[in-house]
Design a protein around this motif. Structure first.
Motif, mmCIF file in Angstrom:
data_model
loop_
_atom_site.group_PDB
_atom_site.id
_atom_site.type_symbol
_atom_site.label_atom_id
_atom_site.label_comp_id
_atom_site.label_asym_id
_atom_site.label_seq_id
_atom_site.Cartn_x
_atom_site.Cartn_y
_atom_site.Cartn_z
ATOM 1 N N GLU A 1 0.830 -1.213 0.000
ATOM 2 C CA GLU A 1 0.000 0.000 0.000
ATOM 3 C C GLU A 1 0.861 1.258 0.000
ATOM 4 O O GLU A 1 0.595 2.207 -0.727
ATOM 5 N N TRP A 2 1.917 1.279 0.825
ATOM 6 C CA TRP A 2 2.766 2.466 0.900
ATOM 7 C C TRP A 2 3.470 2.713 -0.427
ATOM 8 O O TRP A 2 3.647 3.856 -0.836
ATOM 9 N N GLN A 3 3.887 1.632 -1.096
ATOM 10 C CA GLN A 3 4.598 1.785 -2.359
ATOM 11 C C GLN A 3 3.709 2.395 -3.435
ATOM 12 O O GLN A 3 4.162 3.139 -4.296
ATOM 13 N N GLU A 4 2.424 2.049 -3.385
ATOM 14 C CA GLU A 4 1.499 2.526 -4.418
ATOM 15 C C GLU A 4 0.851 3.866 -4.056
ATOM 16 O O GLU A 4 0.232 4.515 -4.894
ATOM 17 N N ALA A 5 1.007 4.292 -2.803
ATOM 18 C CA ALA A 5 0.359 5.533 -2.350
ATOM 19 C C ALA A 5 0.959 6.747 -3.051
ATOM 20 O O ALA A 5 2.154 6.784 -3.351
ATOM 21 N N ALA A 6 0.102 7.736 -3.326
ATOM 22 C CA ALA A 6 0.572 8.971 -3.972
ATOM 23 C C ALA A 6 1.574 9.693 -3.073
ATOM 24 O O ALA A 6 2.542 10.279 -3.540
ATOM 25 N N ASP A 7 1.333 9.644 -1.763
ATOM 26 C CA ASP A 7 2.246 10.276 -0.802
ATOM 27 C C ASP A 7 2.663 9.233 0.232
ATOM 28 O O ASP A 7 2.024 9.073 1.271
ATOM 29 N N SER A 8 3.733 8.501 -0.067
ATOM 30 C CA SER A 8 4.147 7.409 0.818
ATOM 31 C C SER A 8 4.617 7.941 2.181
ATOM 32 O O SER A 8 4.467 7.285 3.199
ATOM 33 N N ARG A 9 5.164 9.177 2.192
ATOM 34 C CA ARG A 9 5.596 9.776 3.465
ATOM 35 C C ARG A 9 4.418 9.912 4.425
ATOM 36 O O ARG A 9 4.496 9.517 5.596
ATOM 37 N N ALA A 10 3.305 10.469 3.922
ATOM 38 C CA ALA A 10 2.122 10.667 4.768
ATOM 39 C C ALA A 10 1.589 9.324 5.266
ATOM 40 O O ALA A 10 1.193 9.192 6.435
ATOM 41 N N GLU A 11 1.579 8.302 4.384
ATOM 42 C CA GLU A 11 1.084 6.975 4.773
ATOM 43 C C GLU A 11 1.963 6.359 5.863
ATOM 44 O O GLU A 11 1.461 5.776 6.820
ATOM 45 N N LEU A 12 3.269 6.485 5.698
ATOM 46 C CA LEU A 12 4.205 5.946 6.696
ATOM 47 C C LEU A 12 4.006 6.616 8.052
ATOM 48 O O LEU A 12 3.941 5.951 9.089
ATOM 49 N N LEU A 13 3.893 7.948 8.037
ATOM 50 C CA LEU A 13 3.718 8.670 9.295
ATOM 51 C C LEU A 13 2.384 8.350 9.951
ATOM 52 O O LEU A 13 2.289 8.250 11.181
ATOM 53 N N ARG A 14 1.342 8.159 9.136
ATOM 54 C CA ARG A 14 0.032 7.788 9.705
ATOM 55 C C ARG A 14 0.107 6.426 10.387
ATOM 56 O O ARG A 14 -0.506 6.206 11.434
ATOM 57 N N HIS A 15 0.873 5.511 9.785
ATOM 58 C CA HIS A 15 1.057 4.185 10.392
ATOM 59 C C HIS A 15 1.776 4.321 11.746
ATOM 60 O O HIS A 15 1.377 3.690 12.739
ATOM 61 N N LEU A 16 2.807 5.161 11.788
ATOM 62 C CA LEU A 16 3.539 5.352 13.040
ATOM 63 C C LEU A 16 2.651 6.036 14.083
ATOM 64 O O LEU A 16 2.688 5.685 15.263
ATOM 65 N N LYS A 17 1.827 6.991 13.634
ATOM 66 C CA LYS A 17 0.915 7.683 14.554
ATOM 67 C C LYS A 17 -0.032 6.689 15.229
ATOM 68 O O LYS A 17 -0.325 6.798 16.424
ATOM 69 N N GLU A 18 -0.479 5.717 14.450
ATOM 70 C CA GLU A 18 -1.448 4.739 14.957
ATOM 71 C C GLU A 18 -0.787 3.682 15.844
ATOM 72 O O GLU A 18 -1.291 3.346 16.917
ATOM 73 N N GLN A 19 0.381 3.161 15.407
ATOM 74 C CA GLN A 19 0.962 1.995 16.075
ATOM 75 C C GLN A 19 1.889 2.324 17.243
ATOM 76 O O GLN A 19 1.902 1.618 18.251
ATOM 77 N N VAL A 20 2.695 3.402 17.103
ATOM 78 C CA VAL A 20 3.712 3.682 18.131
ATOM 79 C C VAL A 20 3.094 3.915 19.516
ATOM 80 O O VAL A 20 3.515 3.284 20.492
ATOM 81 N N PRO A 21 2.056 4.780 19.649
ATOM 82 C CA PRO A 21 1.471 4.968 20.986
ATOM 83 C C PRO A 21 0.821 3.693 21.545
ATOM 84 O O PRO A 21 0.763 3.522 22.761
ATOM 85 N N ARG A 22 0.335 2.818 20.661
ATOM 86 C CA ARG A 22 -0.273 1.565 21.138
ATOM 87 C C ARG A 22 0.735 0.672 21.859
ATOM 88 O O ARG A 22 0.373 -0.134 22.709
ATOM 89 N N ILE A 23 2.005 0.807 21.481
ATOM 90 C CA ILE A 23 3.034 -0.039 22.091
ATOM 91 C C ILE A 23 3.703 0.652 23.275
ATOM 92 O O ILE A 23 3.945 0.045 24.317
ATOM 93 N N PHE A 24 3.982 1.958 23.130
ATOM 94 C CA PHE A 24 4.795 2.646 24.136
ATOM 95 C C PHE A 24 4.001 3.548 25.081
ATOM 96 O O PHE A 24 4.584 4.163 25.966
ATOM 97 N N CYS A 25 2.686 3.659 24.893
ATOM 98 C CA CYS A 25 1.900 4.602 25.703
ATOM 99 C C CYS A 25 1.008 3.910 26.733
ATOM 100 O O CYS A 25 0.097 4.528 27.251
ATOM 101 N N LEU A 26 1.230 2.656 26.945
ATOM 102 C CA LEU A 26 0.345 1.916 27.842
ATOM 103 C C LEU A 26 0.551 2.353 29.286
ATOM 104 O O LEU A 26 1.667 2.686 29.689
ATOM 105 N N LYS A 27 -0.541 2.329 30.068
ATOM 106 C CA LYS A 27 -0.420 2.735 31.469
ATOM 107 C C LYS A 27 0.497 1.776 32.230
ATOM 108 O O LYS A 27 1.249 2.161 33.099
ATOM 109 N N LYS A 28 0.404 0.484 31.865
ATOM 110 C CA LYS A 28 1.261 -0.515 32.511
ATOM 111 C C LYS A 28 2.385 -0.883 31.544
ATOM 112 O O LYS A 28 2.130 -1.223 30.398
#
Length: 396
Positions: A1-28
């Protein structure tokens, strides 16, 4: 999907926005093993799939088949690691790691051994470092005509994807490692309106262990054992979140920490309030530093990385990415170690990029020295220690 996206930078950053806090922002906090598994499967594996355009394992195997080993060792020394110097060295800063020394002619010469203070790297394979015997048997190319690194040429599509990916990720790493409280996030990374913040305490050389423990006990409602654990982690990692809560509760904790530490030393402890998402992205940015080191072990990727790191900024007033990291060195707590290692295994391993990096380093040298004088840390962990890798090289 990222390879075919018109703006791969925006797609990559959106993925990081979604996934990074899910792993590192947990209360525990997760165990290190569970956290690493999630980082690999949800973050690094997708990035590697984009990079190779196929399963990373298959892509790496093809690269390994097509590349010879490097003629430069470049092993970065850990603190306390044994290193060897010999009378054959051009100057006393030229050293070998144990493996290269054992396989070299220098073990029959007059040599010295000592413990590294960390941060330097093995000069085996560098013809400018030795009067004779520049190579051990492992790195000997069979002829000592020129200092050449491994000749791994990437397919044009792979090199182009590497540049695209590195441009997004190195900018991401730089933005978060030089982060300050008043900075704005790029629109693609703007967090949800969750009111979760961290009060983050940084290491310094002005306050003793006991001072910090005392301050934490009085400021963030923790007992002696908790305060001791926090203090040990702050000393080891350079900083630690000592409270999680609303913006208001974190601001209260910050004010208390500053007032309780100010009367102990003339200087209050350095403390910042960071949105939970910022803290998560900073943690992943450090992890990406280690990932870069692994990926740029292959010469073609190393060249793409150096190209991106030294690329002039679109804004003429903003320095290139590697210079931004250097200029922020004194304020970068212990994240600076990752940056130094990245420089060692990229810029200093490629002859032409070493020259270009030396120009950048010299351009900012005056400011780097001023920052070091105002910094309260040792020379060995300052970016200024790199001067020995540059100003002692005859061709530079």
């Amino acid at each position: 999907e990222w390879q075919e996206a018109a703006d791969s930078r925006a797609e990559l950053l959106r993925h990081l926005k979604e996934q990074v806090p899910r792993i590192f922002c947990l209360k525990k906090e997760l165990s290190p093993q569970d956290e690493e598994e999630l980082v690999q499967s949800h973050l690094l594996h997708p990035l590697e799939c984009f990079l190779f355009g196929e399963h990373p394992q298959e892509g790496l195997q093809k690269l390994q088949q097509g590349s010879s080993s490097s003629q430069l060792c470049g092993r970065v020394f850990k603190e306390g690691e044994t290193v060897y110097s010999c009378d054959c060295a051009i100057d006393p800063t030229c050293v070998l790691c144990m493996d290269c020394f054992q396989d070299s002619v220098h073990k029959t010469h007059r040599y010295k051994m000592h413990a590294s203070s960390g941060g330097g790297f093995c000069d085996c394979g560098d013809v400018e470092a030795w009067k004779i015997g520049p190579y051990c048997s492992k790195h000997d190319p069979g002829a000592t005509t020129a200092m050449v690194t491994d000749d791994c040429v990437l397919e044009p599509e792979l090199y182009e994807r590497a540049e695209r990916l590195f441009r997004v990720l190195l900018r991401y790493v730089t933005d978060f490692l030089v982060w300050e409280e008043n900075f704005e996030l790029p629109s693609e990374l703007q967090p949800t309106k969750e009111n979760a913040y961290y009060c983050v305490l940084y290491n310094d050389e002005h306050h003793s262990y006991d001072h910090v423990i005392y301050t934490l006990q009085r400021s963030v409602n923790c007992d002696h054992n908790e305060a001791h654990t926090y203090t040990a982690l702050i000393d080891k990692e350079g900083r630690r979140a000592v409270k999680r809560g609303t913006l208001h509760s974190c601001e209260q904790a910050k004010d208390l920490i500053r007032s309780n530490s100010e009367h102990i030393s003339l200087q209050p402890l350095r403390v910042e309030i960071l949105h939970a998402a910022i803290m998560a992205h900073q943690t992943f940015a450090l992890r990406l530093g280690s990932w870069f080191q692994k990926i740029i072990g292959y010469s073609g990727f190393r060249q793409a990385f150096c190209q991106v790191a030294l690329e002039p900024s679109a804004d003429s007033d903003t320095p290139c990415l590697i210079s931004r990291l250097m200029l922020h060195d004194a304020r970068m707590y212990k994240a600076r170690k990752i940056v130094h290692e990245l420089i060692f295994c990229s810029m200093l391993m490629e002859t032409e990029f070493k020259r270009l990096f030396a120009i950048e380093f010299t351009k900012h040298y005056k400011q780097l020295q001023k920052d070091f004088i105002n910094d309260d840390h040792e020379r060995s962990i300052s970016i200024t220690a790199l001067s020995v890798q540059i100003f002692t090289v005859p061709t530079l």
